[in-house]
Design an enzyme around this catalytic site. Structure first.
Site, short mmCIF file in Angstrom:
data_model
loop_
_atom_site.label_atom_id
_atom_site.label_comp_id
_atom_site.label_asym_id
_atom_site.label_seq_id
_atom_site.Cartn_x
_atom_site.Cartn_y
_atom_site.Cartn_z
CB SER A 83 -56.90 11.46 -24.77
OG SER A 83 -57.57 11.14 -25.97
CG ASN A 84 -51.86 13.23 -28.30
OD1 ASN A 84 -52.24 13.90 -29.25
ND2 ASN A 84 -50.66 12.70 -28.25
CB THR A 85 -53.85 11.49 -31.96
OG1 THR A 85 -52.45 11.52 -31.67
CG2 THR A 85 -54.25 12.83 -32.53
CG ASN A 127 -42.37 6.92 -29.39
OD1 ASN A 127 -42.99 6.16 -30.13
ND2 ASN A 127 -42.00 8.12 -29.75
CB THR A 128 -43.48 7.36 -22.85
OG1 THR A 128 -43.19 8.43 -23.74
CG2 THR A 128 -42.61 7.42 -21.64
CG ASN A 138 -51.10 14.50 -36.49
OD1 ASN A 138 -49.97 14.83 -36.16
ND2 ASN A 138 -52.06 14.27 -35.59
N GLY A 161 -60.45 12.64 -34.35
CA GLY A 161 -61.80 12.75 -34.91
C GLY A 161 -62.75 11.70 -34.35
CG PHE A 166 -44.35 17.56 -31.70
CD1 PHE A 166 -45.64 17.91 -31.36
CD2 PHE A 166 -43.90 16.30 -31.37
CE1 PHE A 166 -46.46 17.04 -30.68
CE2 PHE A 166 -44.72 15.42 -30.69
CZ PHE A 166 -46.00 15.79 -30.35
CB ALA A 214 -52.29 21.60 -28.56
#
Ligand SMILES: Cc1cc2nc3c(=O)[nH]c(=O)nc-3n(C[C@H](O)[C@H](O)[C@H](O)COP(=O)(O)O)c2cc1C
Ligand SMILES: *[C@@H]1O[C@H](CO)[C@@H](O)[C@H](O)[C@H]1NC(C)=O
Ligand SMILES: *[C@@H]1O[C@H](CO)[C@@H](O)[C@H](O)[C@H]1NC(C)=O
Ligand SMILES: *[C@@H]1O[C@H](CO)[C@@H](O)[C@H](O)[C@H]1NC(C)=O
Ligand SMILES: CC(=O)N[C@H]1CO[C@H](CO)[C@@H](O)[C@@H]1O
Length: 498
Positions: free
Chosen positions: A328-330, A258-259, A178, A351, A182, A129
């Site tokens: 996972s996400n960044t 943040n969570t 980044n 990356g 969003f 995404a």
């Protein structure tokens, strides 16, 4: 335009002057003579024209082949250096959207095939995404050879995201940071694009998946508007209702740094509520006349959760109706080895440097989730070897983003070719590697129950053995008793053992 019109005749006049001037320099003479020859022999000019067309054609063939080195070593770096990160990215999306983007010309090797949720997928390399946030280049991206294209994150209402600059290259580290925040054109724009892609007469094969292509799946990553309450699942539920009929999978995230994980009852309840609402909204979708299955629901996680938090999340997942997890996400972490000074920018790091964090989170989660729940690996993948490493950790397939940004349009094809080679060396298919890893590393459901069963089996066997011993004893005893009884009263038998 006016300037051009003004210039053109003058140039023409000067050229004519050179051509007809008799007192020309040796250099212009050459020009003159070749020009005159060309003019005097129409055949030669035809040859020139053909040569030009051919070389342009060759360039086109070269360009349209996603594998070409021109993309990796010329166009992609040029894009990177000529524009700031975000403009380069936007341009790439525009080209891919136009239908004039390059293509992966090769059919996927059989060794890359695998099964997922009843679909046969032709290769294990997907696009993560964030690249095509607004669903503008879906088919251009599938044309590059990805088996999974995940658009989004899409928020219900349009939102601009954070102020620019918000993407930073860390070229030496093969990484990006980044803090896009969003940006999204919102549900209705993206929905309109998805509707515009619908074939007018979906054939049987088409209807197998929302990608409308054999062997590949389309996913939509659902986002939340900035001003929406943090603890409300409403934005995600709206996403399920809007995109459910047009997607094979919908992705929701609990990956915001943040969570702070799931510590405490409140966070756990929040996740239970989120997963419950989202899967309920999916189950309530009317059957689609386009796609044979209702969309799968996936959860995307951050790599910054510690093992205990991952364990807690896994427990909630096991008790939910979620179909898979993306890891996972960044990361918000900054490994010490980063060379580029952009490392101090605030945001999510992706990356190569992300890979160890993602892999660690994946391994922990795999050990807490049963084999029935697939995990999709994402983070720092840019080669076939990277992808295979994820497979061996129990990922069912992988996604790329940053590696694709650095290596260009041929990146997917290259990873696949490297994978085919690596798999051939091991004498296994992708599906076999994954199956073995998942069987070995997954959470074994109800571990104590298995022990109980074993001990029960043991006890039963023991009981039967003991009973047989007893029966023999009693039989013997009965015989003796019988004999004794016969001696005493021959017509009376004693049924000791029935
Ligand atoms: C510029 C950029 C934008 C991203 N946007 C999103 C997003 O909108 N939603 C999301 O779930 N992930 C987003 N991601 C995360 C990627 O999908 C992926 O999880 C992450 O980059 C790790 O993979 P990689 O190392 O191959 O890049 C974004 C990543 C980058 C670099
Ligand atoms: C940091 O990132 C920006 C945006 O991509 C880029 O223009 C700049 O050159 C980068 N700095 C270094 C030192 O690479
Ligand atoms: C991913 O991580 C970034 C930064 O680490 C964060 O801003 C974002 O909310 C997370 N979630 C998604 C879906 O990208
Ligand atoms: C216990 O017995 C059942 C029925 O015979 C069998 O299916 C099961 O595999 C056994 N379990 C163990 C641990 O041996
Ligand atoms: C894209 C998106 O909506 N990200 C969200 C991920 O989840 C956290 C916590 O629920 C939200 O704060 C983010 O906005």
């Amino acid at each position: 335009m006016a300037a051009l019109r003004h210039l053109a005749p003058r140039h023409f006049t000067r050229l004519q002057g050179v051509l007809i001037d008799s007192s020309i320099s040796p250099q212009s003479r050459t020009l003159f003579s070749s020009a005159r020859q060309a003019r005097s022999t129409p055949i030669r000019s035809t040859i020139y024209a053909t040569a030009f067309t051919l070389s342009a054609g060759l360039f086109a063939v070269y360009y349209f082949d996603a594998r070409s080195a021109v993309h990796r070593y010329v166009l992609t770096p040029v894009l990177r250096y000529a524009f700031d990160a975000e403009t380069g990215h936007k341009l790439a999306v525009k080209v891919l959207r136009s239908g004039l983007g390059p293509r992966d010309p090769v059919t996927d090797d059989e060794s890359l095939k695998f099964e997922l949720w009843g679909h046969s997928i032709s290769n294990p390399v997907g696009l993560a995404a964030g690249f095509d946030k607004d669903g503008e280049a879906i088919d251009g991206l599938f044309n590059l050879g990805f088996s999974w294209v995940e658009i989004g994150s899409v928020t219900p209402k349009p939102q601009p995201g954070n102020p620019r600059p918000r993407v930073f290259h860390l070229t030496e580290d093969s990484a990006l940071i980044n803090r896009y925040g969003f940006p999204s054109q919102g549900h209705s724009s993206v929905l309109a694009r998805l509707r515009a892609r619908l074939p007018s007469y979906p054939s049987e094969a088409d209807a197998q998946s929302a990608s409308f292509r054999g062997g590949s799946l389309l996913a939509v990553n659902l986002g939340k508007n900035k001003e929406s309450p943090v603890d409300s699942p409403d934005d995600f539920v709206a996403g399920v209702r809007t995109f459910g009929p047009y997607a094979d999978a919908l992705v929701v995230n609990v990956s915001s740094p943040n969570t702070p994980g799931l510590r405490g009852l409140q966070n756990r309840e929040l996740l239970e509520k989120l997963l419950g609402s989202v899967t309920k909204a999916r189950d309530e979708l009317a059957p689609s006349n386009l796609v044979s299955q209702k969309p799968k629901i996936l959860l995307k996680l951050a790599p910054d959760l510690d093992p205990q938090q991952l364990g807690e999340i896994a427990e909630v997942i096991r008790n939910s109706h979620i179909d898979g997890v993306i890891v996972s996400n960044t990361t918000t972490q900054r490994p010490s080895g980063l060379a580029n000074t952009n490392r101090s920018e605030v945001g999510g790091l992706s990356g190569a440097p992300l890979k160890p964090y993602s892999l660690a989170a994946l391994r922990t989660l795999r050990a807490h989730l049963p084999a029935s729940i697939p995990i999709i690996g994402c983070g720092g993948i840019s080669t076939g070897a990277d992808a295979l490493e994820y497979a061996k950790a129990g990922a069912s397939f992988v996604q790329v983003y940053t590696g694709f940004g650095y290596d260009g349009v041929g990146s997917c094809r290259r990873i696949k070719d490297q994978l085919v080679e690596a798999l051939a060396k091991e004498g296994k298919t992708w599906a076999q590697v994954v199956e073995e890893a998942v069987a070995k590393h997954s959470f074994a459901p109800a571990q104590p129950a298995v022990k109980e069963e074993a001990s029960t089996n043991g006890t039963v066997a023991q009981l039967i053995a003991e009973a047989e011993e007893l029966k023999k004893l009693l039989d013997g005893f009965g015989e003796k008793m019988g004999k004794k009884a016969e001696e005493i009263a021959p017509h009376i038998t004693v049924p000791l053992v029935s």
